[in-house]
Design an enzyme around this catalytic site. Structure first.
Site: not given
Lengths: 646, 379
Positions: A327, A370, A383
């Site tokens: 991420s 989400h 997300c």
């Protein structure tokens, strides 16, 4: 017997005639000898004179003192130790046993050492100096010198040997020196005569190796006359060499040691970049190795231990390790999309918990999804589906371009043994290297730093530094050479809209400081010291549909090798960024739990230039932090500041 | 007695004989020996001991002996020739049985006050006996096969004994010295051509024998030949000596490096620098001029001897003079060829210059014989 006169005349004539022949032959032979002398002594005299000089004159090289390596504060992290040894010349000693007995009274030497010296002495010519013992203390040397009149043939000599006072803490960066080997000679094209000196020490890895020519200096020499047995008759002349140049690194030794200590027990790498000038304040890789072991010649056991350790102490993970960035790559995807204008910052994307792309289902880490989510929230909560969507809009080539702009997938030019290039994949790369066409699924994977994307902690730190400053920060390891300051690493502003960068920084601030941010547990509460960051957790295994249906196995239940890598990138203070840090903990589990706390502790250490006050930590953590600080202080003390471990 | 049949008109007697000595040869000998003293002083690192002083003493003794021998009428020495030869052979056999081993070869007998090398003695007594033989032999029988076989036997007997020691250099000198006497005595050409051809055949045979069960030379002798042919084959082993000797010699250049300034000799790169290889020191320190000077002195000695022989109507005296002169010539020619790399290292010293007691005494006594022949020349 009487002889008639006629016989006498005949005899005399024959003898005379033959005597003439013999005489002529003798003259002829003498002429040949004379011609031979002429050709050797007149025609070839110069060649023979040269050979005679080569016989007689030996050139001994005088090795220069190797340049020292300092940290940014002038602390020596590689220096030359005076190595005292006691030497005996047999023919000057007279009664060897008596002299050695006297020596043992002054300096404690074992039976073994004495016996070995004696054997060596009688194996060699009486005039050859034989080393009895080395690495003596200054006290021993003083005692020998004071008693010199009673110790015939014994002298204390001093040489230099390399020493790394901070041992393993700097092992991966500084590297080590070792005796030049046949392998080295075959590999490097270097005509320096110093390399011909037996056991001459050259840099084998790290800065010692990459800046070898700066550190080495140049040889002096002395010409000596020797006889046929090799005995030195006299010194003819001498020319001093030039000592190696000193090098100052950007490294902050105290911060480096702290980072090493903080990562003790993990298999991890961390890089701290000074945002003012790109200085690498720390490049830590755990576990590490003690370079001093290599200088003295590493034992088989130590070597085996280092090689068989599954945490790979010899790998410099901070610069050399290439990991899927997970991420932490999302900033790249987002900035590429924002810069390309394919998504507006406040535009929302719907996250149902998964995305279907050409028949394959890509999951978000949050199964429930989400819902509608914009850029800010997507980064804060990490997300995945948001990035699946925007990456398909912007395309892989623009993402790769952005990655390279931020320092990923490019090799940073640093004097370290191995600097990973990483990988910012694009269509051309896949065609060239794998001979396959790029698929949309590849883009989707890459959008969250999985798939083909690879980055080192160093590259992630550079990326963070560039996002934090908006400038082309280049990492710098060498601060000055021989007192000459090296160019700063702070470059021109990046060709990225400052608005997008500002939004990106604000989102990273929220990751740590907003209650719903993924790095919230590792926040800094001290005023003006707030940290911004991004967590990352990258898979090293494939999660099958059955496993996902069953429920993904928790990291703690997996063998170490199959757990996720934990990553965290950060900069601080948010208002006025000074440092960027990237931490990767191999198979550490989650970025927020394994990597972020390490990054925070190192950041605080850097911001306070020493142990930070407990008040900088959230009040709930202070008890645990206090204990941890004590533990780390103990460990640093144990390794021994400024003293090389025996 | 040919001497008495020569109808000599005048033969000096008593101290007057001194005036009839071959004085140029004496001065030349003195000059050569002086070269030797200088070099022995130099190789000792500028010291009279251990070599120059004993050498001078032996030289003085040798000169007295030479003059003493010269005073004795030549016919006496002819009469002694058989005895001397016999004694030499006996000593050679003796050295074989009781001799001491030095430098890997049995060469000398310790007489207490000096060490006698019978092989040195034999070089002279062989020539002497051969000269006496041809003096005795009717001239028309000189080339008769039977009468040729006898001197061949006389030469081969000591040669074989010396080879057994083993001493290749001396054997060579005996062979060539003896052959020279036969040649100047008038033995027919054909014999020498035949022997030469046979010799070439023998050399080929020797090389063929290498490594077989009937190998004719010792391994060390073969190695010396190998080394001679290519010293660089073994620069640190057997070839080391000859390589270093050539370097010393060549590095002398035209005028040399100066007395006591030779680096090759003072730094011990030269082997046997006071004996067999002394010429290299000389050539290094005095250069081409010094070396050619010594060679000239030697050649002049030979020329004076040959001239003396050619004018001597006494057959024994002439043959003896030529034989000894040839032996002397072989000494320095082989030594110089050896140290200049033109011949294998066979262990022949430089006459009157190399350090060595019996060689010097024997040579000076031999020159005494030449002087005797000169003094008692039929006039």
């Amino acid at each position: 017997m009487r002889r008639v006169a006629k016989d006498i005349e005949t005899s005399s004539r024959t003898v005379s005639r033959r005597a003439l022949i013999v005489g002529a032959a003798q003259l002829g032979v003498a002429g040949v000898l004379g011609w031979r002398l002429q050709s050797m002594q007149v025609d070839q005299a110069d060649e023979f004179r040269l050979l005679a000089e080569e016989n007689r004159i030996n050139i001994r090289l005088l090795p220069p003192a190797r340049g020292l390596i300092f940290d940014r504060n002038g602390i020596a992290i590689a220096d030359n130790e005076q190595n005292y040894r006691v030497v005996i010349v047999r023919e000057e000693a007279g009664d060897v046993d008596e002299v050695l007995a006297k020596l043992v009274q002054l300096v404690p030497l074992s039976e073994d050492v004495i016996e070995r010296a004696k054997t060596e002495m009688y194996r060699r010519s009486p005039f050859v100096p034989v080393t009895i013992a080395d690495r003596l203390s200054w006290d021993d040397v003083a005692r020998i010198n004071v008693n010199a009149p009673a110790l015939n043939g014994i002298t204390a000599e001093v040489g230099l040997s390399r020493r790394y006072p901070y041992g393993a803490d700097v092992g991966h960066v500084v590297g080590y020196v070792g005796p030049v080997s046949d392998y080295d000679l075959a590999r490097i094209d270097d005509k320096d005569p110093l390399l011909q000196i037996p056991k001459f020490q050259i840099g084998k890895t790290g800065v010692e190796n990459k800046l070898e020519h700066t550190l080495r200096g140049s040889a002096g020499n002395k010409r000596i006359e020797v006889n046929a047995l090799g005995r030195v008759m006299r010194e003819l002349d001498r020319q001093e060499g030039e000592p190696g140049k000193d090098i100052q690194l950007c490294l902050d030794e105290r911060l480096q040691s702290y980072a090493q200590a903080r990562m003790d027990g993990e298999s991890a790498g961390a890089v701290v970049i000074d945002l003012e000038n790109g200085d690498l304040r720390a490049i830590a890789s755990a576990p590490s190795f003690d370079p001093n072991l290599f200088v003295r010649g590493i034992s088989v056991k130590d070597w085996t231990d280092l090689n068989e350790n599954k945490y790979r102490p010899l790998a410099a993970k901070a610069a050399q390790g290439a990991y899927p960035p997970g991420s932490t790559f999302k900033m790249v995807t987002a900035l590429a999309a924002l810069q390309a204008g394919v998504v507006a910052p406040d535009e929302t994307v719907y996250c149902p918990g998964y995305t279907n792309v050409s028949g394959t289902r890509f999951h978000c880490w949050k199964r429930a999804g989400h819902g509608n989510i914009n850029f800010h929230e997507s980064l804060k909560q990490s997300c995945d589906c948001y990035y699946y969507e925007v990456s398909q809009r912007v395309g892989i080539d623009k993402m790769a371009e952005m990655a390279r702009l931020l320092g990923l997938g490019v090799r940073h030019d640093l004097p370290l043994s191995a600097v990973a290039e990483g990988l910012a994949p694009d269509k051309a790369w896949k065609r060239a290297v794998r001979d396959e066409t790029w698929r949309v699924g590849d883009t989707v994977n890459a959008s969250i730093g999985q798939g083909y994307v690879l980055a080192s902690p160093l590259q992630l730190a550079v990326m963070t530094a560039r996002i934090a400053t908006g400038r082309h920060v280049t990492p710098r390891l060498v601060k000055s050479i021989d007192g000459v300051e090296q160019p700063s690493g702070l470059g021109d502003p990046l060709p990225i809209n400052e608005n997008w960068l500002r939004r990106c920084r604000a989102s990273m601030d929220a990751v740590v400081n907003h209650p719903r941010g993924t790095g919230q547990r590792s926040r800094i509460v001290a005023e003006g010291m707030h940290m911004a960051g991004k967590t990352g957790t990258s898979q090293v295994r494939r999660i099958t549909a059955e496993e996902r249906a069953r429920g993904v196995t928790r990291n703690e239940d997996l063998p170490w090798e199959r757990r996720d890598h934990a990553l965290f990138v950060s900069f601080a203070p948010v208002e006025n960024p000074k440092y960027a840090i990237a931490v990767v903990v191999e198979h550490g589990g989650g970025g927020s739990t394994a990597a972020a706390p390490i990054a925070r502790d190192i950041m605080l250490q850097a911001l306070y230039d020493g142990p930070p006050p407990l008040e900088a930590y959230p009040s709930a953590d202070r008890g645990a932090i206090e204990e941890q600080q004590k533990r780390i202080a103990d460990r640093i003390a144990k390794v021994g500041r400024g003293v090389s471990p025996a | 007695m040919s001497y008495l049949t020569n109808n000599a008109t005048y033969v000096p007697t008593g101290p007057r004989k001194l005036m009839y000595l071959n004085w140029p040869v004496i001065f030349l000998l003195l000059a050569v020996c002086s070269f030797g003293f200088l070099m022995l002083y130099s190789v000792a690192g500028g010291s009279a001991t251990p070599w120059m002083e004993p050498q001078i003493k032996r030289f003085a003794l040798g000169m007295v002996l030479m003059v003493g021998v010269a005073m004795v009428p030549i016919w006496f020495w002819r009469n002694m020739a058989g005895l001397a030869y016999g004694l030499s052979i006996a000593l050679l056999v003796g050295v074989e049985l009781f001799g001491s081993v030095g430098m890997g070869a049995q060469r000398w007998i310790d007489l207490g006050f000096m060490r006698l090398q019978p092989s040195e003695l034999t070089k002279i007594t062989l020539v002497m006996f051969l000269a006496a033989y041809y003096d005795w032999l009717p001239i028309n029988k000189t080339s008769h096969p039977l009468w040729v076989l006898i001197p061949v036997g006389l030469i081969l007997a000591p040669t074989v004994l010396v080879l057994g020691q083993p001493d290749l250099g001396t054997a060579l000198l005996l062979l060539l010295g003896g052959a020279t006497v036969m040649f100047v005595a008038g033995v027919h050409w054909a014999y020498f051509v035949t022997v030469f051809a046979a010799g070439v055949g023998a050399v080929l045979a020797v090389f063929q024998s290498r490594g077989t069960s009937w190998q004719l030379l010792k391994d060390y002798q073969f190695r010396r030949i190998d080394t001679f042919i290519d010293p660089s084959n073994d620069p640190l082993g057997a070839g080391y000596h000859i390589t270093q000797a050539k370097i010393a010699l060549g590095s002398g250049g035209l005028t040399g490096r100066g007395f006591m300034q030779g680096t090759q000799s003072s730094l011990d790169f030269l082997p046997e620098k006071h004996t067999d290889f002394i010429f290299t020191t000389l050539a290094e320190e005095f250069g081409f001029l010094g070396a050619i000077g010594l060679l000239t002195l030697y050649v002049l000695i030979i020329l004076f001897c040959v001239a003396s022989a050619m004018t001597n109507k006494d057959r024994f005296a002439a043959l003896l003079t030529l034989g000894i002169a040839m032996t002397f010539f072989l000494f320095f020619a082989v030594n110089m060829a050896m140290v200049t790399g033109m011949a294998p290292v066979v262990g022949v010293p430089l006459p009157l210059v190399s350090y060595g007691g019996s060689a010097m005494l024997v040579l000076l006594v031999a020159f005494g014989l030449i002087q005797s022949a000169h003094v008692h020349k039929p006039r």
